[in-house]
Design an enzyme around this catalytic site. Structure first.
Site, PDB file in Angstrom:
ATOM      1  N   LYS A 126       9.578   9.171  21.047  1.00  0.00           N
ATOM      2  CA  LYS A 126      10.064  10.061  22.098  1.00  0.00           C
ATOM      3  C   LYS A 126       8.896  10.682  22.865  1.00  0.00           C
ATOM      4  CE  LYS A 126      14.223  11.511  19.538  1.00  0.00           C
ATOM      5  NZ  LYS A 126      14.939  12.688  19.047  1.00  0.00           N
ATOM      6  N   THR A 154       0.832  -1.204   0.000  1.00  0.00           N
ATOM      7  CA  THR A 154       0.000   0.000   0.000  1.00  0.00           C
ATOM      8  C   THR A 154       0.865   1.252   0.000  1.00  0.00           C
ATOM      9  OG1 THR A 154      -1.729  -1.206   1.176  1.00  0.00           O
ATOM     10  CG2 THR A 154      -1.880   1.185   1.196  1.00  0.00           C
TER      11      THR A 154
END
Lengths: 320, 320, 320
Positions: C91, C64
């Site tokens: 993070k 995809t």
């Protein structure tokens, strides 16, 4: 299935064997015409604009993958590099389904590297008629673009190919690079091909390829014009083929001292990445006879030539 | 080795220190000329067409890498980003061999991020004459394009640089960003630079840089025009430098309340990615004085300017 | 926040539901106009030159992602694919901060895949006015471009949509693909939609969608014109939904024998990648009624159409 290609035209590039001498030199000449492109301010020609190149790498390789990407970009193609370790092949898709899907996405050129010998030939055998396949290394079988760029580099320094003595040093047994180099050197008609290295790393029937075999590096080097050192795969150590890298260097490494055996103008080559102090001494790798970095530069031009000819582009590198 | 650059022209960009005031403002002015390019319908100029830019990142960074890629694409260069964790450096290749190989592939510009201070300077010291090196962050040393985009952002809001009081808050000790910001602010001639944060995160000799040091955030903020909050690296917690993120926020985080200490028109900055509720409160990060997202936008224009000037392109951004 | 789009114009594409029949067919017609572009020598038009497309994939997907990349490249856009597993979202950055940062980098089009239903709608709800969001699959909710390419493929074979009987076979319960297919087929006005598979993999309230439900595959297939087989997610086995893949194939797999129940000209579809011998027999997948690879090809043209219309480009595919 692919139809048989027109004789003398590049279709797929799977191995050097069977290329034919005329096509071999056409590839080298075309690469010569691309070399200035890679050195000018605008490093781009519009030859493959709107073409789709897919790098399908089943083995990691930063350097080879990047030079193929660069070559494709400089021909203005669109390039997609698939890291197959993370792709849907992990979902159980077969190689053939992967090929069919890439073809359905209108891929024009497939560059494939695979740990199994014959993988590139498998793709080529099943590719749609308009698709071209380039082998970027398959198992221990072949690495034809490396051999072409090596021959290209040799010819730029020594156009008198028929006069040359070439020594290939190192792990010939496991090396698809060496296999393709020997085929290319023979096809180009060099005078003498020698192979040197530890007996455990030299295939038994090498002589049948028209190659002289030495297990003494000093003898292999005597008066040669070209020295090709091979990368020592560190994993060979575990297989019991070799005692240690230090021992390997002591007995087979290309040192300044050993280099003196060769012709005074001999050039030193290596496919990279080099293991300093293993197959080659740093002084030699960085020395004035080394053409190792030229090989890298030439690799881009050679891969541009292979891509352009495989896709039938007219090799007239006007500015993009 | 690179020859010494012509005075007043951008060669490599390794740190702010030594740039010279004239060049600093030339960079900002050039970035200003690129800003409209990034905002129009066709975000592209042909300045670096056919040039090859390599992002060599030895530390992961989506944001910084992507803005460098975007900047290069919008200058029409070809860009290659190498994730070094998976590259042949793992096969034992030296940094110098990596550089030499990229040069042999006709790279024009190397953008490098590395955990060791001095890594970018190492590449610059050994680069071929035509290659330019940009430091995208090296250890605790420098992050010059971040400092440039910060200064650029400040100047767009407050062109009266000589009148400004600027406070930098947070983990200055470990921050290459802070180090480069202080250098840029001094070179630009701002009136006052203050640093505030926990004592354990403030380097001992900061005053020698012409900076005022506060361990009370409230005092550091009094009447300032610009507040730069630094990202708190979570791993500092383990080193015993800090008790907890909640405690850090309570004592040093930039809250609405603390912000009232600053000048009423003060702008709030952060290099990103932000830790909400650690170094900055969400209300402040998303508040009307925040220019954090402008910094990101400006980062692309500033990096375009640095790339264009380093490669000697005439900064005349006609449509590509 | 995005303003409400003008009625009848494509803004974001989050799901099929609510698109409207006119827009649905405009999308298909535009895709039809792009199909020749993907098949000619220079597979490129300059429609989205200087636009920035970001593929933000929180779930891995080679196929995809690659067709979206190809579609963007063939429209001459700049494309950036972010592998979010390795990005700053790790993070601790929020989805909203990720969006804001990409917008600040002047992204024009966001293609997002995410394991949570509603993720694409979240991005669309918060996107800046000029940004468009395309859903490339969110949880079990929707996969609208897959449904569009399926409908496009059906229409190319059978323009008499109002006459068609369509059967969807397999794991409908977990399938965002099936959900979007059903919505697209209903909107297009097909005569009859059937769903067949193990009871444990059929959602309870399917009939309310205007769908006929069968747990006997043979009955579901009787006289249908289109058969859509769904990929069986192997991880379903562990959830106790199914005994084994062999058992699944024996009872529900599409074999040559079962195929004979359908209309003699019925076409066989699959969103890929296929599990040979699980949900479909190899002879059927590779057989003359299979249009599975056409779906892949059409997927590029359909995604070009969606991108071009979402960004308001005039669909006039002159050569780039």
């Amino acid at each position: 299935m692919s139809p048989a290609p027109a004789p003398g035209r590049l279709h797929h590039l799977l191995q050097i064997e069977g290329l034919g001498r005329e096509l071999l030199f056409q590839l080298l000449d075309t690469a010569e015409s691309f070399l200035p492109v890679t050195q000018r301010a605008v490093k781009k020609v519009p030859l493959l604009r709107g073409k789709t190149v897919v790098n399908l790498f089943f083995e990691p390789s930063t350097r080879t993958r990047m030079t193929f990407e660069l070559a494709a970009e400089r021909l203005s193609a669109d390039v997609f590099s698939l890291d197959v370790a993370h792709s849907s092949t992990k979902k159980g898709e077969t190689l053939l389904d992967t090929l069919r899907n890439l073809e359905a996405m209108q891929m024009d050129l497939l560059v494939v590297r695979h740990p199994l010998s014959g993988a590139a030939a498998f793709f080529a055998a099943h590719a749609a008629p308009h698709v071209r396949v380039l082998n970027a290394g398959d198992g221990r079988h072949a690495h034809p673009t490396q051999a072409l760029l090596d021959l290209f580099t040799i010819r730029r320094h020594r156009p008198d190919l028929g006069e040359l003595r070439v020594a290939i040093l190192g792990d010939v047994l496991h090396s698809r690079v060496a296999r393709s180099q020997i085929a290319a050197l023979r096809l180009a008609g060099v005078r003498e091909i020698r192979v040197g290295g530890p007996r455990t790393l030299l295939p038994p029937a090498l002589e049948s390829l028209g190659v002289q075999v030495f297990d003494c590096v000093e003898q292999a080097l005597a008066d040669v014009d070209v020295i090709i050192t091979l990368r020592l795969q560190q994993e060979r150590m575990q297989g019991g083929h070799l005692p240690s890298t230090a021992e390997y260097f002591r007995r087979f490494g290309l040192t300044e001292q050993r280099l003196r055996r060769a012709s005074p103008e001999a050039i030193v080559m290596h496919p990279g990445p080099i293991n300093r102090g293993v197959e080659i001494a740093s002084e030699v790798a960085d020395g004035e006879r080394s053409v190792i970095l030229e090989q890298v530069s030439n690799g881009v031009a050679v891969r541009m030539a292979v891509m352009a000819l495989a896709l039938g582009a007219e090799p007239a590198p006007a500015e993009a």
